[in-house]
Write an enzyme that holds these catalytic residues in place. Structure first.
Site, short mmCIF file in Angstrom:
data_model
loop_
_atom_site.label_atom_id
_atom_site.label_comp_id
_atom_site.label_asym_id
_atom_site.label_seq_id
_atom_site.Cartn_x
_atom_site.Cartn_y
_atom_site.Cartn_z
N GLY A 46 36.60 36.78 43.84
CA GLY A 46 35.77 37.70 43.08
C GLY A 46 34.38 37.86 43.72
O GLY A 46 33.76 36.86 44.09
N CYS A 70 34.97 25.83 36.67
CA CYS A 70 33.79 26.65 36.35
C CYS A 70 33.05 26.90 37.67
O CYS A 70 31.87 26.58 37.79
CB CYS A 70 32.91 26.00 35.31
SG CYS A 70 32.31 24.37 35.76
N CYS A 129 35.72 37.18 33.65
CA CYS A 129 35.38 35.85 34.16
C CYS A 129 34.63 35.03 33.11
O CYS A 129 33.58 35.45 32.62
CB CYS A 129 34.54 35.95 35.42
SG CYS A 129 34.32 34.32 36.16
N GLY A 264 48.16 31.65 41.39
CA GLY A 264 46.78 31.17 41.40
C GLY A 264 46.73 29.67 41.66
O GLY A 264 46.76 29.20 42.81
C1 LIG Z 1 39.28 27.94 40.98
C2 LIG Z 1 39.55 29.29 40.38
C3 LIG Z 1 38.72 30.36 40.67
C4 LIG Z 1 38.96 31.62 40.13
N1 LIG Z 1 38.14 32.66 40.46
C5 LIG Z 1 38.42 33.91 39.98
C6 LIG Z 1 37.65 35.05 40.40
O1 LIG Z 1 36.74 34.93 41.23
N2 LIG Z 1 37.96 36.26 39.87
C7 LIG Z 1 38.99 36.43 38.96
O2 LIG Z 1 39.23 37.55 38.52
N3 LIG Z 1 39.76 35.37 38.59
C8 LIG Z 1 39.50 34.14 39.07
N4 LIG Z 1 40.30 33.07 38.71
C9 LIG Z 1 41.44 33.31 37.79
C10 LIG Z 1 42.77 33.44 38.58
O3 LIG Z 1 42.74 34.53 39.47
C11 LIG Z 1 43.96 33.60 37.60
O4 LIG Z 1 43.78 34.77 36.84
C12 LIG Z 1 44.11 32.43 36.66
O5 LIG Z 1 43.82 31.21 37.31
C13 LIG Z 1 45.50 32.33 36.03
O6 LIG Z 1 46.51 32.14 37.02
P1 LIG Z 1 47.06 30.69 37.46
O7 LIG Z 1 47.44 29.96 36.21
O8 LIG Z 1 48.25 31.01 38.35
O9 LIG Z 1 45.98 30.02 38.19
C14 LIG Z 1 40.07 31.80 39.25
C15 LIG Z 1 40.91 30.72 38.95
C16 LIG Z 1 40.67 29.47 39.50
C17 LIG Z 1 41.61 28.34 39.17
#
Ligand SMILES: Cc1cc2nc3c(=O)[nH]c(=O)nc-3n(C[C@H](O)[C@H](O)[C@H](O)COP(=O)(O)O)c2cc1C
Length: 309
Positions: A46, A70, A129, A264
């Site tokens: 992001g 976070c 976010c 993710g």
């Molecule tokens: C460490 C971390 C950083 C993330 N940074 C962003 C981000 O910059 N922008 C965003 O839209 N989602 C961000 N997410 C959310 C993920 O893209 C995703 O929507 C969310 O983790 C759910 O998927 P998952 O369970 O497969 O991780 C982040 C998630 C994690 C774990």
């Protein structure tokens, strides 16, 4: 024939697999494991208008079946991305989805204008976010605000615009519909769920930000339910994510109505996760005698597989 080949958002993709923004950086750390061009598309970290160092203190904690983070949108800023990262990614042949987080509507629009003149293939609006004080989640919890930002961004770009929604709301369907009615080309569901953890030895919250975003297998049932629910009410394609770590998880999301899926937290568990999912999906389609992955999109709404298929 490539059974995973698909067309989504007017883009031809070799497969419907991407990664969750923020879990894959700009692809560089994963190159030692496989070429990012193996993915249908890369969704990059992001971005904000100006560089950000992110939050201070502890930024991550493991939880049963998941993790809290976070990070706080640590990124080099959109100009550095466009100048230093994007040309490399495109020269290598990647389809690149950008993820942007403005602090207000004007900033979303300004960033979209910058990307309009770049080689980015798609713009994902991060209206969800949970880890930044200004902007972020506040936008994503109001259908009116989501609609307004979507419309303003669509006015300045011809690129596909996908709106990433937060699950931290009472009625995700009305917010999804607001995005669609204001011109969104697609939706990404879901971002992280708000959570926290406390260190009982010190009695203090573990995360520097106190609250963080919960992701990983623990949130899969919630994410799946939201994809299923939203699919019933919109016509635009959905990128489904939230706890996908293997092909069976991915299949559930396609059957709930996702046209693409994102990995993710799975990338942190196993860097090869997206590729293993790709191979697993191919195997599944072969075993079931299904010609194309698109045939199973929304299957759970249509009575499932027939004839033992
Ligand atoms: C460490 C971390 C950083 C993330 N940074 C962003 C981000 O910059 N922008 C965003 O839209 N989602 C961000 N997410 C959310 C993920 O893209 C995703 O929507 C969310 O983790 C759910 O998927 P998952 O369970 O497969 O991780 C982040 C998630 C994690 C774990």
């Amino acid at each position: 024939m490539n059974k995973l080949h698909t067309e989504v958002f007017g883009i031809t993709l070799k497969n419907p697999i991407t990664v969750g923004s923020g879990t894959y950086g700009f692809g560089e750390n994963y190159k030692e494991f496989y070429s990012p061009t193996e993915l249908g598309a890369i969704t990059v970290k992001g971005m904000t208008m100006l560089p950000r160092e992110g939050n201070s203190g502890t930024r991550g904690a493991e939880t049963p079946g998941g993790m809290l983070n976070c990070v706080g949108l640590q990124n080099p800023g959109i100009d550095v991305f466009i100048k230093d990262y994007l040309p490399k990614l495109k020269n290598e042949g990647n389809i690149v989805f950008a993820n942007i987080a403005g602090k207000d509507i004007e900033e979303f629009v300004e960033m979209a204008i910058k990307l309009e003149n770049s080689q980015v293939d798609l713009i994902e609006l991060n209206l969800s976010c949970p880890n930044v004080k200004e902007g972020g989640i506040a936008f994503g919890t109001s259908g009116e605000m989501v609609g307004l930002i979507t419309r303003k961004v669509k006015e300045v770009t011809g690129k596909p615009v996908v709106v990433k929604l937060t699950p931290n709301v009472t009625d995700i369907v009305s917010i999804a519909v607001a995005a669609e009615q204001n011109g969104a080309d697609g939706l990404t569901l879901i971002n992280t769920l708000l959570g926290m953890a406390i260190d009982v030895d010190t009695g203090n919250p573990i995360l520097g930000n106190v609250f963080g975003g919960l992701s990983g297998p623990a949130i899969k049932p919630v994410a799946l339910k939201m994809v299923y629910q939203v699919y019933k009410h919109v016509k635009i394609p959905i990128i489904g994510m939230g706890g996908i770590v293997n092909e069976r998880d991915a299949l559930e999301f396609f059957m709930a109505g996702a046209s693409m899926i994102g990995v993710g937290t799975g990338n942190f568990i196993d860097p090869m996760c997206p590729l293993k999912i790709k191979e697993g999906l191919e195997r599944y389609l072969d075993i079931k005698g299904i010609g194309k992955i698109t045939e199973i999109v929304g299957l759970a709404h249509r009575g499932g597989l027939t004839d033992g298929k």
